[in-house]
Design a protein around this motif. Structure first.
Motif, short mmCIF file in Angstrom:
data_model
loop_
_atom_site.label_atom_id
_atom_site.label_comp_id
_atom_site.label_asym_id
_atom_site.label_seq_id
_atom_site.Cartn_x
_atom_site.Cartn_y
_atom_site.Cartn_z
N SER A 24 29.02 5.78 -40.89
CA SER A 24 28.05 6.46 -40.02
C SER A 24 27.17 7.40 -40.84
O SER A 24 25.95 7.44 -40.65
CB SER A 24 28.77 7.23 -38.92
N VAL A 28 23.09 7.12 -41.38
CA VAL A 28 22.19 8.23 -41.06
C VAL A 28 21.28 8.48 -42.25
O VAL A 28 20.06 8.65 -42.10
CB VAL A 28 22.96 9.50 -40.67
N LEU A 46 17.71 8.92 -31.18
CA LEU A 46 19.17 8.92 -31.20
C LEU A 46 19.79 8.10 -30.07
O LEU A 46 20.85 7.51 -30.26
CB LEU A 46 19.68 10.37 -31.14
N ALA A 50 22.21 4.93 -30.97
CA ALA A 50 23.63 4.97 -30.59
C ALA A 50 24.16 3.57 -30.26
O ALA A 50 25.35 3.30 -30.46
CB ALA A 50 23.84 5.90 -29.40
N GLN A 53 25.01 1.49 -33.53
CA GLN A 53 26.08 2.21 -34.22
C GLN A 53 27.40 2.00 -33.47
O GLN A 53 28.42 1.67 -34.07
CB GLN A 53 25.79 3.71 -34.31
N LYS A 130 26.75 12.39 -36.10
CA LYS A 130 27.00 10.95 -36.24
C LYS A 130 28.30 10.67 -36.99
O LYS A 130 29.02 9.73 -36.66
CB LYS A 130 25.83 10.27 -36.97
N TYR A 133 31.04 11.48 -34.46
CA TYR A 133 31.05 10.44 -33.43
C TYR A 133 31.64 9.14 -33.98
O TYR A 133 32.48 8.51 -33.34
CB TYR A 133 29.63 10.21 -32.92
#
Length: 154
Positions: A24, A28, A46, A50, A53, A130, A133
């Motif tokens: 992640s 980014v 974003l 998402a 990702q 990120k 997450y």
């Protein structure tokens, strides 16, 4: 679940979390590196980011642990659980269900929650968010995948 199965599950979850967090962060840097801020909305925002990702983390955090766990139970490395899995037995269907469920839930949460804050986030906050997450998602999906795979017939 036996102590050995819990230990195995925790290990798989930790590995998935670490790999997902690192990947992640790399993405980014590749996608948003050089920007001072990252927009929440829009095609480069974003909310949209998402979705792929989440799908990729869910795919890798469920596919690899499922295949490894099935192999390890077949070879007697880890004992299977005695209760049947509620997830589809076919790997493609099971992984597809994990990916779809994670992407829909996470996409919905991103779409509902991110607009409540600022319209753009500093790159440093996006980077940290990120990574966190990715790690949490990878850990959660791997935990579900390992538990389901431990319940598969050997």
């Amino acid at each position: 679940m036996t102590a050995a199965q819990r230990r195995y599950r925790r290990t798989e979850m930790a590995v998935a979390a670490a790999i997902s967090a690192v990947l992640s962060g790399v993405f980014v840097a590749l996608l948003f590196g050089g920007q001072a801020e990252v927009a929440v909305a829009g095609w480069n925002g974003l909310i949209v980011d998402a979705l792929p990702q989440t799908a990729m983390i869910a795919l890798m955090s469920s596919l690899v642990p499922t295949l490894l766990t099935r192999r390890r139970t077949r070879h007697g490395v880890i004992a299977p659980m005695l209760t049947a899995s509620r997830w589809p037995a076919a790997v493609v269907l099971r992984i597809g269900a994990f990916v779809l469920l994670a992407t829909v839930l996470a996409g919905g949460l991103h779409a509902a929650l991110l607009p409540l804050g600022p319209s753009a986030w500093p790159l440093s906050a996006v980077f940290a968010g990120k990574i966190l997450y990715g790690g949490v998602l990878g850990m959660g999906v791997a935990g579900l995948a390992v538990t389901a795979a431990l319940r598969d017939p050997v």
